[in-house]
Write a protein that holds these residues in place. Structure first.
Motif, short mmCIF file in Angstrom:
data_model
loop_
_atom_site.label_atom_id
_atom_site.label_comp_id
_atom_site.label_asym_id
_atom_site.label_seq_id
_atom_site.Cartn_x
_atom_site.Cartn_y
_atom_site.Cartn_z
N LEU A 1 -103.64 23.30 -4.85
CA LEU A 1 -102.39 23.74 -4.25
C LEU A 1 -101.21 22.93 -4.80
O LEU A 1 -100.13 23.48 -5.04
CB LEU A 1 -102.45 23.59 -2.73
CG LEU A 1 -103.30 24.61 -1.99
CD1 LEU A 1 -103.36 24.26 -0.52
CD2 LEU A 1 -102.78 26.02 -2.19
N LYS A 2 -101.41 21.64 -5.02
CA LYS A 2 -100.36 20.81 -5.59
C LYS A 2 -100.04 21.23 -7.02
O LYS A 2 -98.86 21.25 -7.40
CB LYS A 2 -100.77 19.34 -5.56
CG LYS A 2 -99.68 18.42 -6.06
CD LYS A 2 -100.03 16.99 -5.87
CE LYS A 2 -99.00 16.00 -6.36
NZ LYS A 2 -97.81 16.47 -6.96
N ILE A 3 -101.05 21.59 -7.80
CA ILE A 3 -100.82 22.05 -9.17
C ILE A 3 -99.94 23.31 -9.16
O ILE A 3 -98.97 23.40 -9.92
CB ILE A 3 -102.16 22.31 -9.89
CG1 ILE A 3 -102.86 20.99 -10.18
CG2 ILE A 3 -101.94 23.10 -11.17
CD1 ILE A 3 -104.29 21.15 -10.67
N SER B 1 -97.96 24.27 -6.77
CA SER B 1 -96.65 23.93 -6.23
C SER B 1 -95.79 23.23 -7.28
O SER B 1 -94.58 23.49 -7.36
CB SER B 1 -96.81 23.02 -5.01
OG SER B 1 -95.57 22.66 -4.48
N ASP B 2 -96.37 22.37 -8.08
CA ASP B 2 -95.63 21.68 -9.14
C ASP B 2 -95.17 22.63 -10.23
O ASP B 2 -94.14 22.39 -10.87
CB ASP B 2 -96.47 20.56 -9.75
CG ASP B 2 -96.68 19.40 -8.78
OD1 ASP B 2 -95.92 19.33 -7.78
OD2 ASP B 2 -97.59 18.58 -9.00
N ASN B 3 -95.91 23.69 -10.49
CA ASN B 3 -95.54 24.66 -11.52
C ASN B 3 -94.53 25.69 -11.02
O ASN B 3 -94.10 26.55 -11.78
CB ASN B 3 -96.78 25.40 -12.02
CG ASN B 3 -97.65 24.52 -12.88
OD1 ASN B 3 -97.20 23.52 -13.41
ND2 ASN B 3 -98.91 24.91 -13.01
N ASN B 4 -94.16 25.62 -9.74
CA ASN B 4 -93.22 26.57 -9.13
C ASN B 4 -93.68 28.01 -9.32
O ASN B 4 -92.88 28.90 -9.62
CB ASN B 4 -91.81 26.38 -9.67
CG ASN B 4 -91.22 25.05 -9.25
OD1 ASN B 4 -91.48 24.57 -8.15
ND2 ASN B 4 -90.44 24.44 -10.13
N GLU B 5 -94.97 28.27 -9.16
CA GLU B 5 -95.50 29.62 -9.32
C GLU B 5 -95.41 30.45 -8.04
O GLU B 5 -95.64 31.64 -8.06
CB GLU B 5 -96.96 29.56 -9.78
CG GLU B 5 -97.12 28.99 -11.16
CD GLU B 5 -98.56 28.98 -11.63
OE1 GLU B 5 -99.38 29.70 -11.03
OE2 GLU B 5 -98.85 28.26 -12.59
N GLU B 6 -95.11 29.80 -6.94
CA GLU B 6 -95.05 30.51 -5.67
C GLU B 6 -93.66 31.12 -5.49
O GLU B 6 -92.64 30.48 -5.76
CB GLU B 6 -95.34 29.56 -4.52
CG GLU B 6 -95.39 30.23 -3.18
CD GLU B 6 -95.74 29.26 -2.06
OE1 GLU B 6 -95.77 29.71 -0.92
OE2 GLU B 6 -95.97 28.10 -2.35
#
Length: 75
Positions: free
Chosen positions: A56-58, A60-65
């Motif tokens: 989930l952090k990965i 979130s860090d990639n701003n894919e959501e």
């Protein structure tokens, strides 16, 4: 209809809860073995939760959501 409910009872009592009964019987013979099995299950759950949180952090860090408000009109 009674046979249907008896089949559900048989499924849960004799099949799905059989491992729990085995651990309960093992506890009467060897307390440490039963608790070791329980701790192994707990460790597996903790490892799975940590892996899930890292994934989930990965994302979130990639701003894919998509965090835009336009997806829900009530917001």
């Amino acid at each position: 209809m009674k046979d249907f409910f008896n089949a559900i009872q048989d499924l849960f009592v004799n099949v799905l809860f059989a491992p729990m009964d085995a651990i309960r019987a093992l506890e009467l013979e060897n307390w440490f073995a039963a608790n070791t099995i329980s701790w192994i299950f707990i460790i597996i759950c903790i490892v799975a939760m940590v892996y899930w949180m890292l994934q989930l952090k990965i994302f979130s860090d990639n701003n894919e959501e998509d965090k835009s408000i336009s997806s829900h009109s009530f917001l």
